[in-house]
Motif scaffolding. Structure first.
Motif, PDB file in Angstrom:
ATOM      1  N   ILE A   1      -0.903  -2.778 -12.745  1.00  0.00           N
ATOM      2  CA  ILE A   1      -2.425  -2.964 -13.100  1.00  0.00           C
ATOM      3  C   ILE A   1      -2.909  -4.257 -12.723  1.00  0.00           C
ATOM      4  CG2 ILE A   1      -4.041  -2.402 -14.835  1.00  0.00           C
ATOM      5  CD1 ILE A   1      -2.245  -0.891 -16.431  1.00  0.00           C
ATOM      6  N   THR A   2      -1.998  -5.437 -13.106  1.00  0.00           N
ATOM      7  CA  THR A   2      -2.495  -6.601 -12.649  1.00  0.00           C
ATOM      8  C   THR A   2      -2.625  -6.614 -10.863  1.00  0.00           C
ATOM      9  OG1 THR A   2      -1.302  -7.463 -14.356  1.00  0.00           O
ATOM     10  CG2 THR A   2      -1.820  -8.956 -12.680  1.00  0.00           C
TER      11      THR A   2
ATOM     12  N   GLY B   1       2.351   6.178 -22.074  1.00  0.00           N
ATOM     13  CA  GLY B   1       3.641   5.328 -21.871  1.00  0.00           C
ATOM     14  C   GLY B   1       4.024   4.986 -20.746  1.00  0.00           C
ATOM     15  N   ALA B   2       5.123   4.823 -20.565  1.00  0.00           N
ATOM     16  CA  ALA B   2       5.927   3.999 -19.287  1.00  0.00           C
ATOM     17  C   ALA B   2       5.622   4.539 -18.146  1.00  0.00           C
ATOM     18  CB  ALA B   2       7.270   3.919 -19.468  1.00  0.00           C
ATOM     19  N   GLY B   3       5.432   5.813 -17.924  1.00  0.00           N
ATOM     20  CA  GLY B   3       5.054   6.500 -16.518  1.00  0.00           C
ATOM     21  C   GLY B   3       6.300   6.769 -15.939  1.00  0.00           C
TER      22      GLY B   3
ATOM     23  N   ALA C   1      -1.515   0.415  -5.473  1.00  0.00           N
ATOM     24  CA  ALA C   1      -1.822   2.033  -5.489  1.00  0.00           C
ATOM     25  C   ALA C   1      -1.513   2.748  -6.853  1.00  0.00           C
ATOM     26  CB  ALA C   1      -1.337   2.656  -4.575  1.00  0.00           C
ATOM     27  N   SER C   2      -0.545   2.100  -7.318  1.00  0.00           N
ATOM     28  CA  SER C   2      -0.096   2.862  -8.757  1.00  0.00           C
ATOM     29  C   SER C   2      -0.996   2.305  -9.890  1.00  0.00           C
ATOM     30  CB  SER C   2       1.571   2.551  -8.949  1.00  0.00           C
ATOM     31  OG  SER C   2       1.538   2.893 -10.380  1.00  0.00           O
TER      32      SER C   2
ATOM     33  N   TYR D   1      -7.187   6.111  -3.528  1.00  0.00           N
ATOM     34  CA  TYR D   1      -6.071   6.040  -4.268  1.00  0.00           C
ATOM     35  C   TYR D   1      -5.628   7.124  -5.236  1.00  0.00           C
ATOM     36  CZ  TYR D   1      -5.691   0.880  -3.294  1.00  0.00           C
ATOM     37  OH  TYR D   1      -5.495  -0.307  -2.584  1.00  0.00           O
ATOM     38  N   GLY D   2      -6.826   8.118  -5.002  1.00  0.00           N
ATOM     39  CA  GLY D   2      -6.599   9.367  -5.689  1.00  0.00           C
ATOM     40  C   GLY D   2      -6.903   9.406  -7.112  1.00  0.00           C
ATOM     41  N   GLU D   3      -6.476  10.557  -7.958  1.00  0.00           N
ATOM     42  CA  GLU D   3      -6.684  10.929  -9.239  1.00  0.00           C
ATOM     43  C   GLU D   3      -6.317   9.951 -10.141  1.00  0.00           C
ATOM     44  OE1 GLU D   3      -8.411  13.435 -10.389  1.00  0.00           O
ATOM     45  OE2 GLU D   3      -8.871  13.594  -8.115  1.00  0.00           O
TER      46      GLU D   3
END
Ligand code: HEC
Length: 185
Positions: free
Chosen positions: A154-155, A180-182, A79-80, A172-174
């Protein structure tokens, strides 16, 4: 007898060195005269395509060899990763129910639709591609600006992409906020 052999040997060396010099000179001429057309509107020759594609595949496979991917990915990671993908990848690689950006149509090579091709690479290989990018293709390296954790997310998402419906993708949203790292470091 021995003299004759020696002379043939010297002849071969001169021939090889001469040929290399001619090839090198031809390379310089192409580089300096502008004879080669770098336009993205002109596709490579069949041989050029094969050579670049094969080089890329083998290079990535070999370099991804030492990487160890997590055994499995969680739904939270996917999801992220989806939100990061929407922010950083979809305009080039498209997604379920969405086309890539108009300008990406003008790229050569064309960024592949990962909804169809996401499973062609092993997770280690996708991670390597995201980390390092692909030279002279327009595929950026995200390693310099992102933590490994983000790249694995992302992988995870790319591997989950094939077969994903438009509704799932939307859910999954916006897009994630860029930069950067988030995780604030
Ligand atoms: C500016 C456009 C652009 C962006 C943004 C971009 N890519 Fe790419 N990507 C490319 C291009 C061009 C290629 C090379 C295609 C080739 O040479 O076959 C590529 C190749 C790839 C490949 C190898 C696929 C293949 O079969 O060639 C993967 C996987 C990939 N990108 C994933 C991503 C992900 C995930 C993101 C976001 C984090 C991303 N890309 C962002 C343009 C882009």
């Amino acid at each position: 007898m021995a003299e004759g052999k020696k002379r043939t040997g010297t002849g071969i060396v001169i021939g090889v060195v001469g040929t290399l010099l001619v090839v090198f000179a031809a390379g310089l001429i192409v580089a300096y005269t502008g004879a080669y057309n770098v336009a993205a509107t002109r596709d490579h020759t069949a041989f050029g395509r094969w050579a670049l594609g094969t080089t890329m595949e083998n290079s990535i496979q070999r370099r991804a060899d030492g990487i160890e991917a997590p055994v499995s990915f969680s739904e939270a990671q996917i999801a992220s990763g989806a939100r990061r993908y929407k922010a950083m990848c979809a305009h080039c690689h498209a997604g379920p129910g969405i086309e890539r950006a108009e300008w990406a149509e003008g790229m050569l090579p064309q960024p592949p639709h990962l909804t169809e091709h996401g499973n062609e690479w092993a997770p280690e290989e996708i991670f390597w591609i995201l980390n390092h990018g692909i030279k002279m293709s327009g595929m950026p390296a995200f390693g310099p600006t992102h933590e490994d954790e983000a790249l694995w997310e992302i992988t995870a998402f790319v591997r989950a992409l094939p077969g994903m419906t438009t509704e799932q993708y939307k859910a999954y949203g916006e897009p994630a906020e860029q930069g950067g790292a988030g995780h604030g470091h």
